[in-house]
Scaffold this motif. Structure first.
Motif, PDB file in Angstrom:
ATOM      1  N   VAL A 215      16.651   7.168  47.799  1.00 25.64           N
ATOM      2  CA  VAL A 215      16.086   8.162  48.469  1.00 25.64           C
ATOM      3  C   VAL A 215      16.143   9.557  47.422  1.00 25.64           C
ATOM      4  N   GLU A 216      15.307  10.141  47.462  1.00 27.52           N
ATOM      5  CA  GLU A 216      15.302  11.466  46.485  1.00 27.52           C
ATOM      6  C   GLU A 216      16.195  12.552  47.153  1.00 27.52           C
ATOM      7  N   GLY A 217      17.269  12.985  46.228  1.00 27.76           N
ATOM      8  CA  GLY A 217      18.090  13.998  46.628  1.00 27.76           C
ATOM      9  C   GLY A 217      19.418  13.349  47.112  1.00 27.76           C
ATOM     10  N   ILE A 218      19.435  12.263  46.823  1.00 31.41           N
ATOM     11  CA  ILE A 218      20.589  11.337  47.377  1.00 31.41           C
ATOM     12  C   ILE A 218      21.610  10.792  46.227  1.00 31.41           C
ATOM     13  N   GLN A 219      22.410  10.886  45.955  1.00 25.17           N
ATOM     14  CA  GLN A 219      23.626  10.107  45.103  1.00 25.17           C
ATOM     15  C   GLN A 219      24.467   9.414  45.705  1.00 25.17           C
ATOM     16  N   CYS A 220      24.643   8.189  45.756  1.00 22.62           N
ATOM     17  CA  CYS A 220      25.537   7.204  46.389  1.00 22.62           C
ATOM     18  C   CYS A 220      26.433   6.566  45.624  1.00 22.62           C
ATOM     19  N   PRO A 221      27.531   6.703  45.165  1.00 18.88           N
ATOM     20  CA  PRO A 221      28.320   5.802  44.457  1.00 18.88           C
ATOM     21  C   PRO A 221      28.699   4.444  45.086  1.00 18.88           C
ATOM     22  N   ARG A 222      28.699   3.324  44.359  1.00 26.15           N
ATOM     23  CA  ARG A 222      28.957   2.064  45.000  1.00 26.15           C
ATOM     24  C   ARG A 222      30.455   2.217  45.740  1.00 26.15           C
ATOM     25  N   THR A 223      30.469   1.723  47.037  1.00 20.70           N
ATOM     26  CA  THR A 223      31.740   1.661  47.605  1.00 20.70           C
ATOM     27  C   THR A 223      32.486   0.594  47.199  1.00 20.70           C
ATOM     28  N   THR A 224      33.692   0.678  46.605  1.00 18.09           N
ATOM     29  CA  THR A 224      34.316  -0.488  46.127  1.00 18.09           C
ATOM     30  C   THR A 224      35.639  -0.864  46.679  1.00 18.09           C
ATOM     31  N   GLY A 225      35.797   0.208  47.600  1.00 23.00           N
ATOM     32  CA  GLY A 225      37.219   0.052  48.600  1.00 23.00           C
ATOM     33  C   GLY A 225      37.099   0.849  49.923  1.00 23.00           C
ATOM     34  N   LEU A 227      35.992   1.471  53.796  1.00 22.61           N
ATOM     35  CA  LEU A 227      35.047   1.050  54.739  1.00 22.61           C
ATOM     36  C   LEU A 227      33.876   2.321  54.842  1.00 22.61           C
ATOM     37  N   TYR A 228      33.683   3.223  53.899  1.00 21.00           N
ATOM     38  CA  TYR A 228      33.002   3.970  53.903  1.00 21.00           C
ATOM     39  C   TYR A 228      31.928   4.368  52.753  1.00 21.00           C
ATOM     40  N   ALA A 229      30.894   4.644  52.760  1.00 16.28           N
ATOM     41  CA  ALA A 229      30.026   5.440  51.990  1.00 16.28           C
ATOM     42  C   ALA A 229      30.077   6.859  52.138  1.00 16.28           C
ATOM     43  N   PHE A 230      30.210   7.463  50.912  1.00 12.65           N
ATOM     44  CA  PHE A 230      30.144   8.938  50.571  1.00 12.65           C
ATOM     45  C   PHE A 230      29.266   9.788  49.964  1.00 12.65           C
ATOM     46  N   PRO A 231      27.924   9.762  50.179  1.00 12.97           N
ATOM     47  CA  PRO A 231      27.040  10.054  49.235  1.00 12.97           C
ATOM     48  C   PRO A 231      26.891  11.654  49.346  1.00 12.97           C
ATOM     49  N   ARG A 232      26.555  12.155  48.123  1.00 14.84           N
ATOM     50  CA  ARG A 232      26.252  13.365  47.912  1.00 14.84           C
ATOM     51  C   ARG A 232      25.050  13.644  48.167  1.00 14.84           C
ATOM     52  N   VAL A 233      24.822  14.833  48.817  1.00 17.72           N
ATOM     53  CA  VAL A 233      23.402  15.005  49.263  1.00 17.72           C
ATOM     54  C   VAL A 233      22.906  16.450  48.564  1.00 17.72           C
ATOM     55  N   PHE A 234      21.698  16.449  48.117  1.00 22.51           N
ATOM     56  CA  PHE A 234      21.351  17.908  47.315  1.00 22.51           C
ATOM     57  C   PHE A 234      20.499  18.774  48.558  1.00 22.51           C
ATOM     58  N   ILE A 235      21.068  19.855  49.028  1.00 21.27           N
ATOM     59  CA  ILE A 235      20.364  20.722  50.128  1.00 21.27           C
ATOM     60  C   ILE A 235      19.611  21.860  49.289  1.00 21.27           C
ATOM     61  N   PRO A 236      18.478  21.997  49.785  1.00 21.38           N
ATOM     62  CA  PRO A 236      17.560  23.103  49.499  1.00 21.38           C
ATOM     63  C   PRO A 236      18.379  24.597  49.647  1.00 21.38           C
ATOM     64  N   GLU A 237      18.005  25.491  48.702  1.00 18.29           N
ATOM     65  CA  GLU A 237      18.778  26.553  48.944  1.00 18.29           C
ATOM     66  C   GLU A 237      18.421  27.380  50.366  1.00 18.29           C
ATOM     67  N   ARG A 238      17.184  27.183  50.509  1.00 21.88           N
ATOM     68  CA  ARG A 238      16.657  27.838  51.909  1.00 21.88           C
ATOM     69  C   ARG A 238      17.501  27.324  53.045  1.00 21.88           C
ATOM     70  N   TYR A 279      27.769  19.054  48.531  1.00 23.30           N
ATOM     71  CA  TYR A 279      27.446  18.767  49.898  1.00 23.30           C
ATOM     72  C   TYR A 279      27.671  16.947  49.763  1.00 23.30           C
ATOM     73  N   HIS A 280      28.111  16.610  50.926  1.00 20.86           N
ATOM     74  CA  HIS A 280      28.100  15.078  51.065  1.00 20.86           C
ATOM     75  C   HIS A 280      28.121  14.861  52.648  1.00 20.86           C
ATOM     76  N   PHE A 281      28.160  13.577  52.869  1.00 14.37           N
ATOM     77  CA  PHE A 281      28.406  13.212  54.192  1.00 14.37           C
ATOM     78  C   PHE A 281      29.050  11.555  54.083  1.00 14.37           C
ATOM     79  N   ARG A 282      29.959  11.330  55.047  1.00 11.97           N
ATOM     80  CA  ARG A 282      30.592  10.104  55.105  1.00 11.97           C
ATOM     81  C   ARG A 282      29.980   9.312  56.346  1.00 11.97           C
TER      82      ARG A 282
END
Length: 311
Positions: A215-225, A227-238, A279-282
């Motif tokens: 997905v454009e604007g999302i960076q998600c490192p591989r979960t190695t431990g 029970l969560y994914a913690f992607p970084r989301v690039f939020i537009p300035e507006r 910015y991120h979300f879990r």
């Protein structure tokens, strides 16, 4: 000293006890590892307001879903000892590791180090709420104290003798620390069920990583431990400006819109602590595979629309 991002309950307990919270940022660019320079910065800035006593480390990480390397743990141990800090090692996700990643307990790492670091004071935490047991409702757990003076052990034993956990919680912990062993009747079935759980977790972690990173604007490192994914989301300035106008954190604004439009509930990274401007979300990796695909498909539609609306 508590990690950012980190488990919010630590911050809540610090506030309740009237203690002083010293937040240190994990290094996102190094798989959410511990940066000794950042530890030093946080400690130095706090000394005018407090007398630092404890370094909290969460490994595997919550919310980050990463596992510390042995060398990184040694760096943290040296720092704690040199600054006379007790290490509080939250290791409740120690069984939840994937893709050949190796978990090392702080107790093991401390015991293999040269003097004086092998004498670092350590408190380890484990729980029946995670691993393959996953009995959150039974409220079972334990702490282990390493390298403390006898008077400390006595004080802790006196405390716990008046505040024992529930009987069911203690039974659950007995199961965690004394699993079936080879030759026992239930061993083969136990191992089959345990491996099935972890293989399933690993497949979901991999799928989450692949789908989010597509997905454009999302960076998600591989979960190695954990029970969560913690992607970084690039939020537009507006969108950032709109959130600030509403008195909200930008990722909280984003997550609320996601919930309202898709029913997909995630926790904003600002709830765990994060660097300014990031910015991120879990989200948990636990949904069944078919549900997971549907969730990410809905997420993709939402995110593309959100970017288009606020670009």
């Amino acid at each position: 000293m508590v990690p950012w991002p980190g488990y919010p309950l630590y911050s809540a307990f610090i506030d309740k006890l009237g203690a002083y919270q010293i937040g240190y940022y994990l290094d996102e660019d190094r798989n959410w590892g511990i940066d000794v320079a950042e530890l030093q910065r946080a400690l130095s800035e706090a000394k005018g307001n407090s007398v630092p006593r404890l370094l909290c480390v969460i490994n595997p990480g919550n919310p980050t879903g990463q596992v510390l390397s042995m060398e990184n743990m040694k760096e943290a141990i040296r720092f704690a000892h040199d600054h006379r800090l007790v290490i509080l090692a939250d290791e409740v996700y120690q069984e939840n590791v994937y893709f050949g990643t190796e978990f090392h307990s702080f107790k093991k790492v401390v015991s293999t180090m040269e003097p004086p670091y092998c004498n670092t004071e350590l408190v380890s935490i484990h729980s029946a709420s995670k691993g393959c047991v996953g009995e959150c409702g039974l409220r079972g757990g334990y702490i282990e104290l390493v390298n403390f003076e006898p008077i400390v052990y006595e004080a802790v034993m006196n405390l716990y003798s008046t505040k024992d956990g529930s009987t069911t919680g203690q039974i659950a912990m007995d199961v965690v620390v004394n699993p079936p062993t080879p030759g026992e009747p239930s061993y083969e079935r136990f191992m089959q069920e345990k491996m099935a759980i972890f293989v399933s977790h690993e497949k979901r972690a991999e799928l989450f990583t692949q789908l989010f990173n597509s997905v454009e604007g999302i960076q998600c490192p591989r979960t190695t431990g954990a029970l969560y994914a913690f992607p970084r989301v690039f939020i537009p300035e507006r969108a950032v400006a709109e959130a600030q106008k509403l008195g909200m954190e930008p990722d909280a604004f984003y997550c609320l819109r996601l919930l309202e439009e898709t029913g997909f509930f995630v926790v904003p990274g600002s709830a765990f602590g994060q660097r300014q401007g990031r910015y991120h979300f879990r989200t948990t990796i636990l949904p069944p595979m078919d549900v997971l695909r549907e969730l990410v498909a809905r997420f993709r539609v939402f995110h593309v629309t959100f970017l288009e609306q606020w670009k």
